[in-house]
Design an enzyme around this catalytic site. Structure first.
Site, PDB file in Angstrom:
ATOM      1  N   LYS A 129       0.892  -1.182   0.000  1.00  0.00           N
ATOM      2  CA  LYS A 129       0.000   0.000   0.000  1.00  0.00           C
ATOM      3  C   LYS A 129       0.921   1.220   0.000  1.00  0.00           C
ATOM      4  O   LYS A 129       1.442   1.630   1.029  1.00  0.00           O
ATOM      5  CB  LYS A 129      -0.869  -0.026   1.255  1.00  0.00           C
ATOM      6  N   GLU A 176       8.869   1.474  11.452  1.00  0.00           N
ATOM      7  CA  GLU A 176      10.007   2.384  11.301  1.00  0.00           C
ATOM      8  C   GLU A 176       9.391   3.775  11.305  1.00  0.00           C
ATOM      9  O   GLU A 176       8.735   4.171  10.335  1.00  0.00           O
ATOM     10  CB  GLU A 176      10.743   2.062   9.996  1.00  0.00           C
ATOM     11  N   CYS A 186      13.430  10.422   7.943  1.00  0.00           N
ATOM     12  CA  CYS A 186      13.225  10.038   9.338  1.00  0.00           C
ATOM     13  C   CYS A 186      14.511  10.252  10.138  1.00  0.00           C
ATOM     14  O   CYS A 186      14.467  10.500  11.324  1.00  0.00           O
ATOM     15  CB  CYS A 186      12.756   8.594   9.415  1.00  0.00           C
ATOM     16  N   GLU A 209       8.869  16.117  15.648  1.00  0.00           N
ATOM     17  CA  GLU A 209       9.403  15.921  14.297  1.00  0.00           C
ATOM     18  C   GLU A 209       8.735  16.910  13.338  1.00  0.00           C
ATOM     19  O   GLU A 209       7.521  16.905  13.173  1.00  0.00           O
ATOM     20  CB  GLU A 209       9.128  14.483  13.847  1.00  0.00           C
TER      21      GLU A 209
HETATM   22  O1  TXE Z   1       2.489   9.745   7.155  1.00  0.00           O
HETATM   23  P1  TXE Z   1       1.589   8.581   7.583  1.00  0.00           P
HETATM   24  P2  TXE Z   1       2.077  11.120   6.529  1.00  0.00           P
HETATM   25  C1  TXE Z   1       6.124  11.775   9.498  1.00  0.00           C
HETATM   26  C2  TXE Z   1       6.280  13.223   9.141  1.00  0.00           C
HETATM   27  C3  TXE Z   1       4.983  13.572   8.543  1.00  0.00           C
HETATM   28  C4  TXE Z   1       4.049  12.736   9.380  1.00  0.00           C
HETATM   29  C5  TXE Z   1       2.777  12.393   8.686  1.00  0.00           C
HETATM   30  O2  TXE Z   1       6.483  13.979  10.308  1.00  0.00           O
HETATM   31  O3  TXE Z   1       4.672  14.920   8.661  1.00  0.00           O
HETATM   32  O4  TXE Z   1       4.750  11.541   9.616  1.00  0.00           O
HETATM   33  O5  TXE Z   1       3.064  12.010   7.351  1.00  0.00           O
HETATM   34  C6  TXE Z   1      -0.581   5.074   5.584  1.00  0.00           C
HETATM   35  N1  TXE Z   1      -3.721   2.679   8.865  1.00  0.00           N
HETATM   36  N2  TXE Z   1       6.663  10.861   8.509  1.00  0.00           N
HETATM   37  O6  TXE Z   1       0.715  11.579   6.849  1.00  0.00           O
HETATM   38  O7  TXE Z   1       0.203   9.018   7.829  1.00  0.00           O
HETATM   39  C7  TXE Z   1      -0.489   6.162   4.562  1.00  0.00           C
HETATM   40  O8  TXE Z   1      -1.486   6.001   3.581  1.00  0.00           O
HETATM   41  C8  TXE Z   1      -2.809   2.173   8.008  1.00  0.00           C
HETATM   42  C9  TXE Z   1       7.791  10.113   8.933  1.00  0.00           C
HETATM   43  O9  TXE Z   1       2.390  11.007   5.127  1.00  0.00           O
HETATM   44  O10 TXE Z   1       2.299   7.880   8.646  1.00  0.00           O
HETATM   45  C10 TXE Z   1       0.912   5.953   4.036  1.00  0.00           C
HETATM   46  O11 TXE Z   1       0.923   4.899   3.082  1.00  0.00           O
HETATM   47  N3  TXE Z   1      -2.059   2.927   7.203  1.00  0.00           N
HETATM   48  C11 TXE Z   1       8.260   9.166   7.961  1.00  0.00           C
HETATM   49  C12 TXE Z   1       1.681   5.541   5.295  1.00  0.00           C
HETATM   50  O12 TXE Z   1       0.700   5.086   6.203  1.00  0.00           O
HETATM   51  C13 TXE Z   1      -2.204   4.260   7.272  1.00  0.00           C
HETATM   52  C14 TXE Z   1       7.793   9.115   6.616  1.00  0.00           C
HETATM   53  C15 TXE Z   1       2.470   6.670   5.952  1.00  0.00           C
HETATM   54  O13 TXE Z   1       1.587   7.723   6.221  1.00  0.00           O
HETATM   55  C16 TXE Z   1      -3.125   4.854   8.167  1.00  0.00           C
HETATM   56  C17 TXE Z   1       6.609   9.861   6.354  1.00  0.00           C
HETATM   57  C18 TXE Z   1      -3.905   4.005   8.982  1.00  0.00           C
HETATM   58  N4  TXE Z   1      -4.791   4.479   9.857  1.00  0.00           N
HETATM   59  C19 TXE Z   1       6.112  10.708   7.297  1.00  0.00           C
HETATM   60  N5  TXE Z   1      -3.056   6.204   8.023  1.00  0.00           N
HETATM   61  C20 TXE Z   1       9.510   8.416   8.219  1.00  0.00           C
HETATM   62  N6  TXE Z   1       9.702   7.943   9.427  1.00  0.00           N
HETATM   63  O14 TXE Z   1      10.307   8.209   7.318  1.00  0.00           O
HETATM   64  C21 TXE Z   1      -2.111   6.443   7.093  1.00  0.00           C
HETATM   65  N7  TXE Z   1      -1.609   5.279   6.615  1.00  0.00           N
END
Ligand code: TXE
Length: 496
Positions: free
Chosen positions: A179, A254, A288, A389
């Site tokens: 996904k 992660e 990250c 973050e």
């Molecule tokens: O990440 P999400 P987002 C951090 C960064 C960013 C914040 C939110 O600070 O501003 O996270 O980013 C899926 N059940 N990082 O909103 O929501 C979503 O569709 C299952 C850190 O983009 O965590 C996507 O495929 N899945 C980081 C994935 O989760 C769900 C990288 C990541 O989205 C879900 C990115 C749910 N309920 C953002 N809700 C790193 N550590 O590298 C969302 N998703």
């Protein structure tokens, strides 16, 4: 007339399919602010089809009869195909998330090595014979795949983060449903064509695009998913873990970080400035492992900040598809709003903004989601800009006097993904490497990773490891087999 957008379909069981909802969503180029492709909005029904296809593939004779060596061959072929298509895929990722072409090309050219590395492990995953206190018993373990893996991917490094899940999952004999992030789904649907071309059977790898709350959540709660491999935000990670707990699926998470990058008075300052820049301005700070808390010893603080700001001012922002560009836009509009909100929070908290903190004024960059490289000084470790973050090009500089003080501050945060350390003192290096609460410690370098070395967070930065042999433990389960090699078994109810 509006430009016709390229329209994609879900990839389920080796077939292109529309989402059951019939709905699509647009993906936007963060440099132009314009939509450039249309993706199916997958939901529960689509995820169910994909998971069932993956389960069927997992149980099929065709998949079960593949030897580790044969799976390794498939992975090597996939690596070769990615190498052939690296430039095209890099361009797609840059168009989707604004990461500069230099970096996406570098990543895509490195990704084949991930498949080669895990191809090498595919025929070396085995159990062991264990001596017991029972002389006639033969006891051994079998290290077996788990079944269907759900891989949930964020937007910052889509195919890299997909690959470090997919390659070990397949090497160990699992099948997978991917996904991708709703912000960056195109590369996954282009990539899946290479998976098929490499010869993986239908259903072994499937891609369902859609939003996190629907498609992502449906994957985490599906009874037939045995393991979730997630990279993303901390709060989402907790939701994923809770949902997986309902059916006791395994999880690796992660998550985010607020990594300390610590510069002592005896450091090679020019190298450390480069390390600090790589830590926070590379990928526009959207990693990250960003070194977003920069701890500077008081004796070098002012000189260091001067050098850092001077270099930050020269960073060339621009079209991320151009080779000369050093910093691209943030990946989407809300992310830029989030970063700018944190800039305001930093000012209100009393930190001093010495550079950036706003979008550039260059008219050519007007449509893109840019924020200038941003440097705050006089930051205190308890402030929100030091604890939360931001995921953007914002560095919080914190002054320190003693080693004890900096260890205490570096560890005083809920995260523990990585830490950087700049010093020539070998004794201090090993003292701090032990003291720092982080899954990765870099000494006189920053942002260095390899597919062979385990990576993963301490504290709220995650659970489990990716890369190295360690990750294969996360994609396998261990069975203990007991064989009686001696005489007949006596009646258990007759006392002897
Ligand atoms: O990440 P999400 P987002 C951090 C960064 C960013 C914040 C939110 O600070 O501003 O996270 O980013 C899926 N059940 N990082 O909103 O929501 C979503 O569709 C299952 C850190 O983009 O965590 C996507 O495929 N899945 C980081 C994935 O989760 C769900 C990288 C990541 O989205 C879900 C990115 C749910 N309920 C953002 N809700 C790193 N550590 O590298 C969302 N998703």
């Amino acid at each position: 007339m509006a430009k016709e957008l390229k329209r994609y379909k879900l990839s389920i069981n080796g077939r292109w399919e529309e989402a059951a909802s019939g709905k699509c969503f647009e993906t936007v180029n963060p440099y132009t602010g314009e939509a450039w492709a249309l993706l199916p909005e997958g939901g529960e029904e689509d995820v169910d089809r994909a998971v069932r296809a993956a389960r069927e593939a997992f149980e099929s004779k065709e998949w079960k009869s593949l030897t580790g060596g044969q799976r390794g061959q498939l992975l090597r072929r996939l690596g070769d195909l990615i190498a052939q298509h690296a430039e095209r895929l890099a361009r797609i990722e840059t168009t989707d998330n604004g990461k500069i072409i230099r970096e996406t090309t570098f990543q895509l050219k490195a990704i084949p090595d991930c498949y080669y590395y895990f191809a090498g492990w595919a025929d070396k995953i085995h159990g062991e014979v264990i001596p017991t206190d029972k002389p006639t018993i033969l006891n051994y373990t079998l290290r077996e795949p788990i079944g269907v893996v759900g891989a949930i991917i964020p937007w910052n490094s889509p195919l890299y983060l997909t690959s470090i899940k997919l390659a070990p999952a397949l090497a160990a004999g699992n099948t997978v449903v991917i996904k991708p992030s709703e912000i960056t789904s195109v590369s996954a649907l282009e990539f899946i064509q290479l998976v098929e071309e490499a010869g993986f059977p239908p259903g072994a790898v499937n891609v369902v695009t859609g939003f996190g709350e629907k498609a992502g959540a449906a994957l985490t709660k599906h009874q037939l998913v045995g393991k979730i491999a997630f990279t993303g935000g901390c709060e989402t990670g907790k939701l994923v873990a809770k949902s997986a707990a309902d059916h006791l699926a395994r999880v690796t998470l992660e998550l985010g970080g607020k990594s300390p990058n610590i510069v002592f008075e005896d450091a090679d300052l020019d190298s450390a400035v480069n390390g600090a820049m790589a830590g926070i301005f590379a990928a526009t700070g959207q990693t990250c492992i960003a070194g977003s808390r920069l701890f500077l010893h008081e004796s070098i603080h002012d000189r260091f900040v001067e050098k850092l700001v001077a270099r930050a001012k020269t960073i060339k922002m621009g079209d991320p598809t151009s080779w000369g560009t050093e910093m691209g836009p943030l990946a989407f509009k809300d992310q830029r709003e989030k970063v700018l909100t944190y800039v305001e929070i930093g000012k209100e908290e009393g930190a001093k903004l010495v550079y950036g903190g706003e979008p550039p004024t260059d008219p050519e960059l007007k449509k893109g989601y840019f924020v200038k490289p941003t440097v705050f000084v006089d930051v205190e470790n308890h402030m929100r800009i030091a604890q939360e973050e931001i995921f953007g090009p914002v560095v919080s500089v914190i002054r320190f006097r003693t080693e004890e003080e900096v260890i205490q501050m570096a560890n005083d945060v809920r995260y523990g993904l990585a830490a950087g350390l700049w010093t020539q003192d070998v004794k201090r290096v090993h003292r701090l490497a032990k003291e720092l609460q982080a899954g990765t410690v870099w000494v006189n370098t920053y942002r260095t990773l390899a597919f062979s070395s385990p990576f993963g967070g301490y504290k709220e930065s995650g659970i489990g490891k990716e890369n190295g042999f360690e990750v294969l433990r996360e994609y396998t389960q261990l069975k203990s087999v007991w064989v009686e090699t001696g005489g007949p078994i006596g009646d258990p109810f007759v006392m002897r």
